[in-house]
Design a protein around this motif. Sequence first.
Motif, PDB file in Angstrom:
ATOM      1  N   TYR A 193       0.762  -1.280   0.008  1.00 18.40           N
ATOM      2  CA  TYR A 193      -0.001   0.075  -0.003  1.00 18.40           C
ATOM      3  C   TYR A 193       0.777   1.154  -0.125  1.00 18.40           C
ATOM      4  CZ  TYR A 193      -3.912  -2.829   1.428  1.00 18.40           C
ATOM      5  OH  TYR A 193      -4.912  -3.929   1.152  1.00 18.40           O
ATOM      6  N   ILE A 194       0.420   2.373  -0.597  1.00 17.26           N
ATOM      7  CA  ILE A 194       1.049   3.579  -0.932  1.00 17.26           C
ATOM      8  C   ILE A 194       0.116   4.495  -0.346  1.00 17.26           C
ATOM      9  CG2 ILE A 194       2.220   5.198  -2.147  1.00 17.26           C
ATOM     10  CD1 ILE A 194       2.820   2.873  -4.323  1.00 17.26           C
ATOM     11  N   GLN A 195       0.232   5.030   0.857  1.00 10.51           N
ATOM     12  CA  GLN A 195      -0.648   6.211   1.398  1.00 10.51           C
ATOM     13  C   GLN A 195      -0.141   7.467   1.327  1.00 10.51           C
ATOM     14  OE1 GLN A 195      -2.779   5.036   5.156  1.00 10.51           O
ATOM     15  NE2 GLN A 195      -2.994   6.925   5.840  1.00 10.51           N
ATOM     16  N   HIS A 196      -0.870   8.488   0.532  1.00  9.73           N
ATOM     17  CA  HIS A 196      -0.343   9.535   0.546  1.00  9.73           C
ATOM     18  C   HIS A 196      -1.258  10.692   1.649  1.00  9.73           C
ATOM     19  CE1 HIS A 196       1.834   9.140  -3.246  1.00  9.73           C
ATOM     20  NE2 HIS A 196       0.755   8.321  -3.610  1.00  9.73           N
ATOM     21  N   ASP A 197      -0.644  11.737   1.836  1.00  8.94           N
ATOM     22  CA  ASP A 197      -1.255  12.813   2.827  1.00  8.94           C
ATOM     23  C   ASP A 197      -1.923  13.727   2.314  1.00  8.94           C
ATOM     24  OD1 ASP A 197       0.660  14.481   2.063  1.00  8.94           O
ATOM     25  OD2 ASP A 197       1.507  14.828   3.726  1.00  8.94           O
ATOM     26  N   HIS A 198      -2.271  13.634   0.830  1.00  9.94           N
ATOM     27  CA  HIS A 198      -2.909  14.723   0.282  1.00  9.94           C
ATOM     28  C   HIS A 198      -4.487  14.709   0.221  1.00  9.94           C
ATOM     29  CE1 HIS A 198      -3.175  11.981  -2.927  1.00  9.94           C
ATOM     30  NE2 HIS A 198      -1.693  12.219  -3.484  1.00  9.94           N
ATOM     31  N   GLY A 199      -4.994  13.496   0.784  1.00 15.59           N
ATOM     32  CA  GLY A 199      -6.387  13.368   0.661  1.00 15.59           C
ATOM     33  C   GLY A 199      -6.747  12.846  -0.736  1.00 15.59           C
ATOM     34  N   ASP A 200      -8.137  12.717  -0.846  1.00 14.01           N
ATOM     35  CA  ASP A 200      -8.695  11.736  -1.958  1.00 14.01           C
ATOM     36  C   ASP A 200      -9.642  12.719  -2.740  1.00 14.01           C
ATOM     37  OD1 ASP A 200     -11.041  12.133  -0.292  1.00 14.01           O
ATOM     38  OD2 ASP A 200     -11.516   9.999  -0.469  1.00 14.01           O
ATOM     39  N   ILE A 201      -9.655  14.041  -2.564  1.00 16.39           N
ATOM     40  CA  ILE A 201     -10.124  14.868  -3.656  1.00 16.39           C
ATOM     41  C   ILE A 201      -9.458  15.332  -4.633  1.00 16.39           C
ATOM     42  CG2 ILE A 201     -11.683  17.305  -3.789  1.00 16.39           C
ATOM     43  CD1 ILE A 201     -11.999  16.652  -0.663  1.00 16.39           C
ATOM     44  N   ALA A 202      -9.610  14.611  -5.731  1.00 22.05           N
ATOM     45  CA  ALA A 202      -8.623  14.813  -6.956  1.00 22.05           C
ATOM     46  C   ALA A 202      -9.549  15.101  -7.813  1.00 22.05           C
ATOM     47  CB  ALA A 202      -7.898  13.582  -7.136  1.00 22.05           C
ATOM     48  N   HIS A 203      -8.821  16.015  -9.145  1.00 22.30           N
ATOM     49  CA  HIS A 203      -9.517  15.982 -10.579  1.00 22.30           C
ATOM     50  C   HIS A 203      -8.817  15.731 -11.493  1.00 22.30           C
ATOM     51  CE1 HIS A 203      -7.262  19.617  -9.423  1.00 22.30           C
ATOM     52  NE2 HIS A 203      -7.438  19.723 -11.119  1.00 22.30           N
ATOM     53  N   ASN A 204      -9.222  15.524 -12.845  1.00 20.94           N
ATOM     54  CA  ASN A 204      -8.514  14.995 -13.999  1.00 20.94           C
ATOM     55  C   ASN A 204      -7.821  13.518 -13.768  1.00 20.94           C
ATOM     56  OD1 ASN A 204      -9.293  17.089 -15.352  1.00 20.94           O
ATOM     57  ND2 ASN A 204      -7.310  18.319 -14.554  1.00 20.94           N
ATOM     58  N   TYR A 205      -8.684  12.798 -12.944  1.00 16.63           N
ATOM     59  CA  TYR A 205      -7.889  11.431 -12.906  1.00 16.63           C
ATOM     60  C   TYR A 205      -7.900  10.548 -14.017  1.00 16.63           C
ATOM     61  CZ  TYR A 205      -7.677   6.878 -10.871  1.00 16.63           C
ATOM     62  OH  TYR A 205      -7.285   5.409 -10.646  1.00 16.63           O
ATOM     63  N   GLN A 206      -7.086   9.796 -14.370  1.00 14.86           N
ATOM     64  CA  GLN A 206      -6.925   8.874 -15.601  1.00 14.86           C
ATOM     65  C   GLN A 206      -6.028   7.641 -15.040  1.00 14.86           C
ATOM     66  OE1 GLN A 206      -8.511   9.555 -18.408  1.00 14.86           O
ATOM     67  NE2 GLN A 206      -7.992   7.343 -18.856  1.00 14.86           N
ATOM     68  N   ARG A 207      -6.737   6.573 -15.644  1.00 14.42           N
ATOM     69  CA  ARG A 207      -5.930   5.439 -14.985  1.00 14.42           C
ATOM     70  C   ARG A 207      -5.929   4.355 -16.253  1.00 14.42           C
ATOM     71  NH1 ARG A 207      -8.050   0.249 -12.723  1.00 14.42           N
ATOM     72  NH2 ARG A 207     -10.079   0.984 -12.839  1.00 14.42           N
ATOM     73  N   SER A 208      -4.664   3.962 -16.723  1.00 18.03           N
ATOM     74  CA  SER A 208      -4.422   3.184 -17.814  1.00 18.03           C
ATOM     75  C   SER A 208      -3.493   2.012 -18.006  1.00 18.03           C
ATOM     76  CB  SER A 208      -4.118   4.134 -19.101  1.00 18.03           C
ATOM     77  OG  SER A 208      -2.793   4.546 -18.836  1.00 18.03           O
ATOM     78  N   LEU A 209      -3.566   0.950 -18.787  1.00 17.93           N
ATOM     79  CA  LEU A 209      -2.446   0.098 -18.930  1.00 17.93           C
ATOM     80  C   LEU A 209      -2.278   0.016 -20.323  1.00 17.93           C
ATOM     81  CD1 LEU A 209      -0.693  -2.449 -18.163  1.00 17.93           C
ATOM     82  CD2 LEU A 209      -2.983  -3.880 -18.591  1.00 17.93           C
TER      83      LEU A 209
END
Length: 787
Positions: free
Chosen positions: A97-113
């Motif tokens: 797991y990689i846990q960031h401290d910036h929270g989960d409110i994001a925009h322009n999300y993109q996930r790809s393979l």
Amino acid sequence: MHLLSYKKPGDAWTEALPLGNGRIGAMHFGGVEVERFQLNEETLWSGPPEKKEYNDQESLRKVRALIDQGNYEAAADETKNMFGPYSQAYMPLGNVYIQHDHGDIAHNYQRSLDIQTAISTVSYSIGETKYIREAFISYPHQVLVIRLSASKENRINTKVYFDSLLKTQVKNDQEKIALQGICPEYCAPNYVQGHDKPIVYGEFEKTKAVHFEGRLGVATKGGKINTTNGQVIIEKATEATLYLAIATSFNGFNQLPGRDFSTLSAQNEQILANVLKLSFDQLSKEHVKDYQALYNRVNLILGDKRGEEALDTDERIATYGSNDLGMQTLLFNYGRYLLISSSRAGTQPANLQGIWNELVRAPWSSNYTLNINTEMNYWPAEVTNLAECHEPLFKLIKELSITGREMVQSRYGINGWTAHHNTDIWRKADPVGEPRHGDPIWAFWPLAGPWLCRHLWEHYQYSQDQVFLEEALPILTGSVQFCLEWLIEDENGYLITSPSTSPEHKFLTIDGKRGSVTKGATMDLQIIWDLFSNYLEAASVLEIEDELISQVRTARERLHPLQIGKYGQLQEWLRDYEDTEPHHRHVSHLYGAFPGTQITSGPFLDAVRQTLNRRGDIGTGWSLGWKMCLWARLQDGERIQELFKQLFRVVPVNNQDFIGGGLYPNLFGAHPPFQIDGNFSYTAAVVEMLIQSHKGYIELLPALPSAWFKGSISGIRIRGGFEVSVAWDRMMIQRLEIKSLTNRSIAIKTDQTISLHGEGKKARKVEPVEGYIQLEMKEKEQIICLF
């Protein structure tokens, strides 16, 4: 089409994106605040290897007598006395797991393979800062690599940690953390209910089960690294790269695993020391070069890019379904990607889920199911120019020939070797279902060895490698010996098998009772005919003639002939029983049409067609794939297009009651649940639709659906040692390019005049003779045929 893309993270496992290098697997979820990589390693299986002695000769005699009396219920009951222990289970390693401290409110999300590079990417913005994660698993360097980067300096603040469903402990080691664990000594299949101890563990460094370690190293640009309480904490970095190495104590299929974690730590430290010397870009470049050396061999173009606009991959399937030629191309390429990612030279072969599994008690133990599924995994290997990826299966076959020989001598008192319904990393060859728990229709099926031997012969057919064939011959010989001694003579002098089942399908007797165990199931006789025929041809190639060859030749002629039943269907059993399930997913008795070559024309091919019509088009993912291959052999592209309607639909990720096949959001094939054979069989079927070579000559576009009016495929392999490329327009062949790997002739079935073009030669026109054009080719010669 080479891209799977989504505008939201994966939640369910079948939404995550698979990465693999044959040995290590990971499912990339793409979370914003908490990222997850679910991890696998190919040798993490429950159990140590075990040997048990069985003597089933008396039960075998009783079963055969009961079958001859027509007492099928008693025969099935007695068959249960020949069951053995279930296979062991393929295990999940755990998660990073990689846990960031910036929270989960994001925009322009993109996930790809990107399956052209085997790299997964996640990007999103928090405020004005863009975050990017890139991940791949390197085959050359044997490591999972994850790069975290931010568009602004000092914005990477994260902690990294492990967890696992297995028995584990986490250790800090300078700027690294290590997950150390053990596999269970036993794990019951998920379908065995009411077990008091379904999972049994030993103790660290004492158990006979596999030990493992995953070790994580980190390199950063800026910031600082600290390890504490089993976590790596990264503060104020602009970029951080994580490197995960995995080692296990597996020592081989017939050896006890090691017990020393320090050995595993040293192996991982060496891997990490090597990769930490290199930049992410260097590792990525070497990874892509290695991967594309396999992936780029083949290119399919169907000429329709509709649907690529801004739709998630699963939304695109839901919107366009089977009308999307671009998605049909993507799924073809995805099958090649999954094979490369789960089966490389030196690794274990792809199991029921390839290399990806998140459950301790996975469906069907995520094992090797040998009555169709394991073999189906490798249908695309030779035709899509991935012979190297076939090698792990050859190793499994060789190892099974050792355990299988011991098994048949102990159980049945005969020579040779075989395997039954399931196997595992310990190369279990016995029947499963003990103690009298299973059903003979799947637990007792002793023809896995002969079917597996087809893969050895197919590799020779495609490669023309006589050294390989010489090495494979003792394995083929052992399988032949088993079949010769397993066969018995019926009242008419034919050779048949008894006991015999048609995998996973029951029949109705004349008095309406349900039966499972009988004699002379059609699939048995087709597989044995196939083995005998291939063995005789192999002996001819190697110029061998001895007493065994003579016995095989005689026995093949005495095998009970195929029969056509009262409905015009290919008869599934020796007698024309009624089906208990007319629409059953298995079409085992059609083996002789595909992958076998016993049925290529005439009334029996018509009976295959009638059988498929009676079975219907609804089926699980792998069943649809087999039917596609069969309809391709029947040269009916329009019927395959109808099957696409069943395949190209999105299966709800948490609905196990979904009827029929389909695709999960990440394009994994649905049984349901996930089985990877659906992906592999589709890829094989596409090639079978475009070119066939099983009759001794090339047939071009034999099962082209009208929707594929224009296109091309390059780099595929055909029998005889040739690499070919084909282009067509308005459903008419335009161009055929042939490269010969050996000095051989090749025949092309056509009624057209062909213009031949070769390097250093003048173009010449060739007329067909009796519907064929015969070409003599030299090694490495290339010829272009224009139609």
